[in-house]
Design an enzyme around this catalytic site. Sequence first.
Site, PDB file in Angstrom:
ATOM      1  N   ARG A  53       0.855  -1.180   0.000  1.00 55.95           N
ATOM      2  CA  ARG A  53       0.000   0.000   0.000  1.00 55.95           C
ATOM      3  C   ARG A  53       0.889   1.226   0.000  1.00 55.95           C
ATOM      4  NH1 ARG A  53       2.368   2.023   3.712  1.00 55.95           N
ATOM      5  NH2 ARG A  53       0.735   3.564   3.976  1.00 55.95           N
ATOM      6  N   GLY A  54       0.264   2.387  -0.136  1.00 59.74           N
ATOM      7  CA  GLY A  54       1.017   3.610  -0.356  1.00 59.74           C
ATOM      8  C   GLY A  54       1.066   3.883  -1.845  1.00 59.74           C
ATOM      9  N   ALA A  55       0.700   5.087  -2.260  1.00 57.27           N
ATOM     10  CA  ALA A  55       0.530   5.379  -3.683  1.00 57.27           C
ATOM     11  C   ALA A  55       1.750   5.024  -4.530  1.00 57.27           C
ATOM     12  CB  ALA A  55       0.153   6.854  -3.859  1.00 57.27           C
ATOM     13  N   ARG A  90      -7.299  -0.142  -6.896  1.00 62.76           N
ATOM     14  CA  ARG A  90      -7.332   1.008  -5.978  1.00 62.76           C
ATOM     15  C   ARG A  90      -7.616   2.259  -6.802  1.00 62.76           C
ATOM     16  NH1 ARG A  90      -4.679   0.593  -1.095  1.00 62.76           N
ATOM     17  NH2 ARG A  90      -5.981   2.382  -0.575  1.00 62.76           N
ATOM     18  N   ASP A 247      -2.127  10.822  -2.001  1.00 63.17           N
ATOM     19  CA  ASP A 247      -2.389   9.807  -3.016  1.00 63.17           C
ATOM     20  C   ASP A 247      -2.739  10.421  -4.361  1.00 63.17           C
ATOM     21  OD1 ASP A 247      -2.785   6.811  -1.683  1.00 63.17           O
ATOM     22  OD2 ASP A 247      -3.007   8.462  -0.278  1.00 63.17           O
ATOM     23  N   ASN A 257      -5.625  12.626   0.615  1.00 59.74           N
ATOM     24  CA  ASN A 257      -4.784  11.762   1.438  1.00 59.74           C
ATOM     25  C   ASN A 257      -5.679  10.958   2.387  1.00 59.74           C
ATOM     26  OD1 ASN A 257      -2.052  10.938   2.170  1.00 59.74           O
ATOM     27  ND2 ASN A 257      -2.409  11.964   4.116  1.00 59.74           N
ATOM     28  N   LYS A 258      -5.061  10.135   3.199  1.00 60.40           N
ATOM     29  CA  LYS A 258      -5.787   9.271   4.128  1.00 60.40           C
ATOM     30  C   LYS A 258      -6.831  10.058   4.917  1.00 60.40           C
ATOM     31  CE  LYS A 258      -5.468   5.675   4.756  1.00 60.40           C
ATOM     32  NZ  LYS A 258      -6.315   4.567   4.222  1.00 60.40           N
TER      33      LYS A 258
END
Length: 396
Positions: A53-55, A90, A247, A257-258
């Site tokens: 995970r993580g863009a 995603r 992201d 973002n989150k």
Amino acid sequence: MNIDGKAWRTIWLEEGGRSVGVIDQTLLPHRLSTRSLATLDEAAEAIATMVVRGAPLIGVTGAYGLMLALQADPGDASLAAAFEQLNATRPTAINLRWALERVRDRVAALPLVERAEAAAVEAAAIAEDDVAMCAAIGDHGLMLFQQLAAARPSERQGQPLNVLTHCNAGWLATVDWGTALAPIYKAHRAGLPIHVWVDETRPRNQGASLTAFELGREGVPHTVIVDNAGGHLMQHGLVDAVIVGTDRTTRSGDVCNKIGTYLKALAAHDNGVPFYVALPASTIDWSLCDGLAEIPIEARSATEVTHIQGLVAGGSASGEIATVQLPPEGSAGFNPAFDVTPARLVSALITERGVAPATEAGLQRLYGRVANGSEPAPAAEVNRQPHPDQAHQGQG
């Protein structure tokens, strides 16, 4: 980056490039385990279930996923189907489509027999570009931190710089270094005293699990806090800066973002605390202007809200990891994974090309070539040759 003194990256080639190794992030911080991805389906599943995970890392994994698909079937139909399957995993992070398009465009005109190898070369180049961009982000962010430290009152000189983060934008979210954490690692290694307030980041707790894991292994002083404590700390002067990743960022500087990032930005704005966003060029969506209206927000499973995973109390010897239910049976859950922070709340964007205001003009000054929608040049020249097998240790 370091895990117990050994250098790691988050993704590497195995079996002469016939499979891809990754760290299984769903088991961190309690268990360090790796997984081999040998097929397109396995790569897509790893992205969808947040094994990776993580863009930026999602993008690199997607690029290698196309490589695996072309190894099995290099035909046009296979390429198109693999692109769509990976891209659907995603929807919010723009890096995934960016990386998939880069590999697809590289191989589309080639003879079928050359496609898999060319995809491997391009995917490896994307990974190396990511490392270079993140290291440069760290350098530019370090200068900001040094300026903040130097500008503090004399009675605070020499005291640690207190930086608050949200979610995980460290090396686990990229190939190496990270985005928002890269300046923190650079500061720590440069001898600048620094302390990190780590938001737990519900619902998946990427701060409490992943960011705390990273910082601990690097020896960076940090304290885990509940998500709602950040504003309180800012009111009492205990936060010198907030730094987060993103992201997807629009050309006008809106940041996706989150979930919970917007609330941190509001608190920082109200208390005069700088709010920085760290991002590589691959995270900028030049086709969008209004983030709130145009960025698709991924809605993930409600079970991420209603259930939580952790190490069983007293179970560290056996390493037993369990999932427990939080609300009563029958309570509904809603789980938007991201929110949008308007550009007006962002103090600066920290990119691999420098620091810019969160405006279209500011970004275009850094990426002049993309004012008309064309792609920016790479942050650094990289070796386009196929990568040999990379052991996960010793590659950081």
